[in-house]
Design an enzyme around this catalytic site. Structure first.
Site, PDB file in Angstrom:
ATOM      1  CE1 TYR A 133      -3.593   2.630   0.808  1.00 18.49           C
ATOM      2  CE2 TYR A 133      -2.222   3.241   2.680  1.00 18.49           C
ATOM      3  CZ  TYR A 133      -3.297   3.502   1.847  1.00 18.49           C
ATOM      4  OH  TYR A 133      -4.065   4.630   2.035  1.00 18.49           O
ATOM      5  CE  LYS A 192      -3.361   5.558  -1.175  1.00 21.45           C
ATOM      6  NZ  LYS A 192      -4.431   6.127  -2.011  1.00 21.45           N
TER       7      LYS A 192
HETATM    8  N1  LIG Z   1      -9.012   5.863   5.889  1.00 23.22           N
HETATM    9  C1  LIG Z   1      -7.762   6.237   6.076  1.00 23.22           C
HETATM   10  O1  LIG Z   1      -7.233   6.155   7.202  1.00 23.22           O
HETATM   11  C2  LIG Z   1      -6.953   6.792   4.921  1.00 23.22           C
HETATM   12  C3  LIG Z   1      -5.725   7.398   5.224  1.00 23.22           C
HETATM   13  C4  LIG Z   1      -4.956   7.889   4.181  1.00 23.22           C
HETATM   14  C5  LIG Z   1      -5.385   7.797   2.871  1.00 23.22           C
HETATM   15  N2  LIG Z   1      -6.590   7.199   2.611  1.00 23.22           N
HETATM   16  C6  LIG Z   1      -6.983   7.104   1.199  1.00 23.22           C
HETATM   17  O2  LIG Z   1      -8.204   7.797   0.999  1.00 23.22           O
HETATM   18  C7  LIG Z   1      -8.970   7.155  -0.030  1.00 23.22           C
HETATM   19  C8  LIG Z   1     -10.381   6.851   0.474  1.00 23.22           C
HETATM   20  O3  LIG Z   1     -10.268   6.016   1.620  1.00 23.22           O
HETATM   21  P1  LIG Z   1     -11.514   5.607   2.561  1.00 23.22           P
HETATM   22  O4  LIG Z   1     -10.953   5.496   3.925  1.00 23.22           O
HETATM   23  O5  LIG Z   1     -12.673   6.480   2.292  1.00 23.22           O
HETATM   24  O6  LIG Z   1     -11.775   4.122   2.011  1.00 23.22           O
HETATM   25  P2  LIG Z   1     -13.132   3.254   1.916  1.00 23.22           P
HETATM   26  O7  LIG Z   1     -12.671   1.850   1.745  1.00 23.22           O
HETATM   27  O8  LIG Z   1     -14.049   3.595   3.028  1.00 23.22           O
HETATM   28  O9  LIG Z   1     -13.779   3.782   0.556  1.00 23.22           O
HETATM   29  C9  LIG Z   1     -13.113   3.573  -0.670  1.00 23.22           C
HETATM   30  C10 LIG Z   1     -14.130   3.567  -1.794  1.00 23.22           C
HETATM   31  O10 LIG Z   1     -13.410   3.288  -3.013  1.00 23.22           O
HETATM   32  C11 LIG Z   1     -14.152   2.342  -3.760  1.00 23.22           C
HETATM   33  N3  LIG Z   1     -13.283   1.570  -4.661  1.00 23.22           N
HETATM   34  C12 LIG Z   1     -12.413   0.578  -4.352  1.00 23.22           C
HETATM   35  N4  LIG Z   1     -11.857   0.077  -5.465  1.00 23.22           N
HETATM   36  C13 LIG Z   1     -12.381   0.773  -6.504  1.00 23.22           C
HETATM   37  C14 LIG Z   1     -12.226   0.708  -7.912  1.00 23.22           C
HETATM   38  N5  LIG Z   1     -11.403  -0.190  -8.486  1.00 23.22           N
HETATM   39  N6  LIG Z   1     -12.923   1.562  -8.694  1.00 23.22           N
HETATM   40  C15 LIG Z   1     -13.772   2.465  -8.136  1.00 23.22           C
HETATM   41  N7  LIG Z   1     -13.988   2.573  -6.806  1.00 23.22           N
HETATM   42  C16 LIG Z   1     -13.291   1.726  -6.001  1.00 23.22           C
HETATM   43  C17 LIG Z   1     -14.805   1.440  -2.708  1.00 23.22           C
HETATM   44  O11 LIG Z   1     -15.923   0.724  -3.257  1.00 23.22           O
HETATM   45  C18 LIG Z   1     -15.183   2.454  -1.636  1.00 23.22           C
HETATM   46  O12 LIG Z   1     -16.475   2.982  -1.833  1.00 23.22           O
HETATM   47  C19 LIG Z   1      -8.178   5.914  -0.446  1.00 23.22           C
HETATM   48  O13 LIG Z   1      -7.428   6.170  -1.613  1.00 23.22           O
HETATM   49  C20 LIG Z   1      -7.264   5.691   0.741  1.00 23.22           C
HETATM   50  O14 LIG Z   1      -6.084   4.993   0.387  1.00 23.22           O
HETATM   51  C21 LIG Z   1      -7.383   6.703   3.603  1.00 23.22           C
END
Ligand SMILES: NC(=O)c1ccc[n+]([C@@H]2O[C@H](COP(=O)([O-])OP(=O)(O)OC[C@H]3O[C@@H](n4cnc5c(N)ncnc54)[C@H](O)[C@@H]3O)[C@@H](O)[C@H]2O)c1
Length: 265
Positions: free
Chosen positions: A161, A165
């Protein structure tokens, strides 16, 4: 009815918009008056339609477009359908991502490919398809993607992961360098822990590996944060709203941390 002198609303696409951070970004951009093309996997269509209803209640136009961001055809269709429905594209928020937990020794090449197909290929495709449309329009634009503090420093059991990133940050810097002459900026947001379903899954894996109670790691991260809490999806949406705003017109190539000083370089 829109008056003939009213400014045309700006149009944004948000991927991964069915839940978590993407949902919060969609609602925030809607509150700023953006018309929206929102995308997620077809398996999440019901949740995506719920977001459409919430956005429409705010008096804003919104279309839901089932999209797998790892598929070139889907992403180009997402841009084309948004432009057909809403007239233009001003902001691309490539938010969709996945975060499987696996130690270096357990990681399979297939899992690494899956992570890269969504997190790296997905962002690349969203940026490329959006930039082509923005260049054609000739009015600039904003490319914004989800990175993470994991894109700045790697941790154990998430090296797949984290490396994806890091790649997002590099793609973003390349986009900023190549698209600046078209008035297009490119920036990523780097959240610390945001307590979404993604984070819940990470907590479950890590606490399971350590043989401790689920939720313990999340609480530890709250306690360690100088602000004594983790981030909310709305904290991240605020940063995206800034990057999409007029005020950020000369901010480009940046990795914007939203961490409550949880991680300082
Ligand atoms: N939650 C955290 O702590 C955190 C921290 C840093 C970065 N992020 C990043 O923020 C972004 C959103 O994270 P989140 O926590 O809301 O995650 P989440 O898992 O709650 O939501 C992610 C969404 O992306 C969709 N998704 C997954 N694969 C996909 C694809 N191939 N095509 C289209 N949609 C797809 C999923 O169906 C889901 O609705 C991500 O890129 C994640 O890496 C999250």
């Amino acid at each position: 009815m829109t008056s003939p002198t009213a400014p045309t609303p700006r149009v944004a696409i948000v991927t991964g918009a069915a839940q978590g951070i993407g949902r919060a970004i969609s609602l925030r951009l809607a509150s700023e008056g953006f018309s929206l093309g929102i995308a997620d996997l077809s398996s999440s269509i019901d949740k995506l339609q719920d977001v459409v209803r919430e956005v429409e209640q705010m008096g804003v136009r919104c279309v839901a477009i089932p999209t797998d961001v790892s598929k070139e055809k889907d992403v180009y269709e997402l841009v084309a359908q948004t432009v057909t429905a809403l007239g233009r594209l001003d902001v691309m928020v490539a938010n969709a991502g996945i975060a499987p937990v696996a130690s270096f020794l357990e990681m399979t090449p297939e899992l690494l490919d899956t992570i890269y197909s969504v997190n790296v290929r997905g962002v690349f495709l969203c940026y490329q398809a959006a930039a082509k449309q923005m260049i054609k329009q000739g009015k600039g634009g904003r490319l914004i993607a989800a990175c993470s503090t994991s894109g700045l420093r790697t941790g154990p059991n998430v090296s797949g992961y984290c490396s994806s990133k890091f790649a997002v940050r590099a793609l973003n810097q390349g986009a900023a360098l190549e698209f600046g002459k078209y008035g297009i900026t490119a920036n990523v947001y780097c959240p610390t822990v945001v307590e979404t379903d993604m984070w819940k899954n990470i907590d479950e894996h890590i606490t399971n590996m350590q043989g401790i109670e689920a939720g313990t790691y999340t609480q530890k991260r709250r306690d360690l944060n100088p602000m004594r809490r983790n981030a909310t999806p709305e904290d991240i949406a605020g940063m995206v709203a800034f990057l999409a705003s007029k005020d950020a017109s000369f901010v480009s190539g940046q990795a914007m941390q939203v961490t409550g000083a949880d991680w300082l370089s």
